[in-house]
Design an enzyme around this catalytic site. Sequence first.
Site, PDB file in Angstrom:
ATOM      1  N   TRP A 106      29.729  41.719  51.964  1.00 33.50           N
ATOM      2  CA  TRP A 106      28.777  42.487  52.768  1.00 33.50           C
ATOM      3  C   TRP A 106      27.353  42.023  52.467  1.00 33.50           C
ATOM      4  O   TRP A 106      26.502  41.992  53.342  1.00 33.50           O
ATOM      5  CB  TRP A 106      28.919  43.987  52.453  1.00 33.50           C
ATOM      6  CG  TRP A 106      27.911  44.848  53.147  1.00 33.50           C
ATOM      7  CD1 TRP A 106      28.016  45.398  54.389  1.00 33.50           C
ATOM      8  CD2 TRP A 106      26.633  45.262  52.639  1.00 33.50           C
ATOM      9  NE1 TRP A 106      26.895  46.123  54.688  1.00 33.50           N
ATOM     10  CE2 TRP A 106      26.028  46.058  53.639  1.00 33.50           C
ATOM     11  CE3 TRP A 106      25.932  45.048  51.452  1.00 33.50           C
ATOM     12  CZ2 TRP A 106      24.762  46.639  53.481  1.00 33.50           C
ATOM     13  CZ3 TRP A 106      24.682  45.618  51.296  1.00 33.50           C
ATOM     14  CH2 TRP A 106      24.103  46.397  52.297  1.00 33.50           C
ATOM     15  N   HIS A 107      27.122  41.641  51.200  1.00 31.72           N
ATOM     16  CA  HIS A 107      25.764  41.248  50.810  1.00 31.72           C
ATOM     17  C   HIS A 107      25.353  39.912  51.399  1.00 31.72           C
ATOM     18  O   HIS A 107      24.161  39.647  51.555  1.00 31.72           O
ATOM     19  CB  HIS A 107      25.636  41.194  49.283  1.00 31.72           C
ATOM     20  CG  HIS A 107      25.597  42.550  48.657  1.00 31.72           C
ATOM     21  ND1 HIS A 107      26.745  43.247  48.347  1.00 31.72           N
ATOM     22  CD2 HIS A 107      24.563  43.362  48.318  1.00 31.72           C
ATOM     23  CE1 HIS A 107      26.407  44.418  47.828  1.00 31.72           C
ATOM     24  NE2 HIS A 107      25.109  44.518  47.804  1.00 31.72           N
ATOM     25  N   GLY A 108      26.297  39.062  51.698  1.00 33.59           N
ATOM     26  CA  GLY A 108      25.895  37.786  52.265  1.00 33.59           C
ATOM     27  C   GLY A 108      27.059  36.823  52.362  1.00 33.59           C
ATOM     28  O   GLY A 108      28.074  36.979  51.677  1.00 33.59           O
TER      29      GLY A 108
END
Lengths: 457, 340
Positions: free
Chosen positions: A322-324
């Site tokens: 989700w963060h990247g």
Amino acid sequence: MLFNSYGFLFVFLPLVLGVYWSLRPGDGRKWVLLLSSYVFYGVWSWKFAALMLATTSVDYFTAQWLHRSATPRGKRGWLVVSMVSNLGVLAAFKYFDFFARSVNAVAGEPLVGLLDLTLPIGISFYTFESMSYTIDVYRGRVQVLHRFLDYAHFVTMFPRLVAGPIVRYIDLEQQLKDAKPKLEAAVVVEALQFFVFGLLKKVVIADPIATKLVDPLFAQHGELGLVPAWTAALGYTAQLYFDFSGYSDMAMGLGLLVGLRLPRNFNLPYRASSISDFWRRWHISLSTWLRDYLYIPLGGNRHGTARTYLNLFLTMLLGGLWHGANWTFVVWGALHGAALMVDHATQARPKLPAGLGRLLTLLVVVVGWVVFRAESVGQAWTVYRGMLGLTGVDAAFARAHMPMLAFLGVALALSVAPDTSDVKLPVRRVVAVLMALAFAIAITRMSVPSPFLYFQF
Amino acid sequence: MDPARRYLRTFAVVLGTALLAIALLNWAVNPYSYYPSAWLRPLTWSTRPLRTEALSGCRGVGALIIGSSRSMKLAPAQLQRLTGLRALNASVDSAMAEDFLALLRLARAGCGGSVKEVVLGIDLEAFHDTQGPDGRITGAPAYWAQLPLPERLRSAAAATEKLLAWEQTVQSLRSLRMLREPLPTPTSRFDDDGFLHYVAWEAQKADGTFKLDTSGQVQAYLSRFAGFKHLSHRRLAVLRTFLEETASDGVRVRGFVTPLHADVLAALRSQRGFDALRSELNAQLADLQREFPHFTAFDASEVSAYGGAPDGFWDGAHVDDESSALLLDGLYGRRGDAVQ
């Protein structure tokens, strides 16, 4: 637009609040909030504002149709439409090129073409908020919003649009219904405390640590000795906390200024006694979202030990992604997933002394932040080698950077001190003077534009 | 009165007074020459007023060097030998695309149409998409007046924002402290033709004590490239205007992307997107070359492009005299315009 910019502070915010509170509770205020949020977002890119309008519209209409569907199958179908559209946008803008590069790297030739799209700021945050709304409508937890204005102004409200907290409609439903007729002075005092403390965290603590220590160390080409490697790791530990919790504090302050109390996003995470405890304290709005909309639907702990571990691991792996779109975030998610599995596996055993538990948890967290910050897994490995002392000590680094290392020490101590939400300052003139002077200092430090770290996610 | 109201009134009065005091201090002391006020001597040397003055009487100058401090070591004397035209280096600190245009327009007005050759040193970050114009532009009103209106407004806004900047406030206080002290010895100076001398470093080089240190520029360039994701369309449009105006005057433009030391390049490459930005700039320059036959561009980001020594720098960003000479030779055919 950045919260820590003169345009936001001296033009946008006074104008929006002035108009907002001059109106009676109702549609007028919602329009002000909606339009100002689009201006706030559109300053970065009007194209992305149009994308946000499109995704908002899709979720509004699918929720309507989902609500009107007479059969469970029909409801499920509209839910799938909402999920596919939200995750499809995320996949196209955030993950496709990562997938394509990975495939091409394995194949050794460019099999899959790249889309080369710029990642719209805050897309992961508002997409998750939208998804939680349609899921909650599907589950019957919230009533469907029949008017587009009601839904759109909730999804886009600028105080927490681009970096959270990830607010679910259910969290704000009652507050939005009970809108206050006027802004009370006591609430403004509280909002100022949140905003000023948040700004101080960002521009006085996080930014200097980033520019003087973390960025140069992570940009250094080649090996890092023991001292600089630990400085880089601990520096980023402090930077990320003060940057992100500073943003969250400012968002909470701004929320209060538009009459909304946003949920707390941090609760002294570096005091956590275990990794499970850490995730109850760090980015709380994300961890609870992942728990409620991913871990529990996957089966949670309801299907035996092995399945529980698998669910924990998958949840953290996807939380990392989700963060990247980078292998660094996959590794980070896997590390936390594994740590949570170990934590659950050892829960039945006698507990470690509190201090030791905290220290071990912090160590895992710090080790994780290295790969989270690194540009590549290879770069993270370089820092890890330094942290293990495999490339020498480099004590000269400490001598050359003594003032900044002392500053970092103070910052790390502050990161475990009572947080903004825990501090209730007396409403006295002397406090007002000190807060105003602190705010003035923070404003002078805003002169160098510095986006918040979580904007990139 | 309600304690909360009293608190807010005190807060507003103290904050307003503090900000006003800081703004007035910075306006009056003006340590970076951001403002036309000249009540106290400036702490730093400002190149824009100097270049404005030099270009106001440049009649007879046929070749002009325009760029940032990274082009200030290009020697007008060498350019004169290569072109047969009287040359002037008019580069200014931290030049962005809008500075190229302002300098060109000052030259058009001041040199009376004598300019036939322009050497243009292009820094990649001259096309930064999120960084505004240099606030120091407003400190030189005649220079500022050469910019297109949107750029003028942006630079005025940038200078206004700097009224509250921490760094300027610190320097204002430093300036006040230094009022009673003699002026420090300058570390650099210009010749009449605009050629830069690093006085202290050149002395160290002469007596063999000079030691190259790139660390300061590594940090400076990391922060200069912060938030730089794409080339600014606005600034590319300004470069296009620059080329249209030079084309209409019959001026030949030889551009080059300015070099950086390998340490700085490595640090920048460790950040996401640097190589993509460089490729984007080269593609844009290639397009402009096709469109404007009077313009050529040469990517000299790496020393190997012009045959320079890896450590041919004064620091991480400013090439030494030998490398500058090689660069100019490269631009004038020794290594050819074919290098893209």
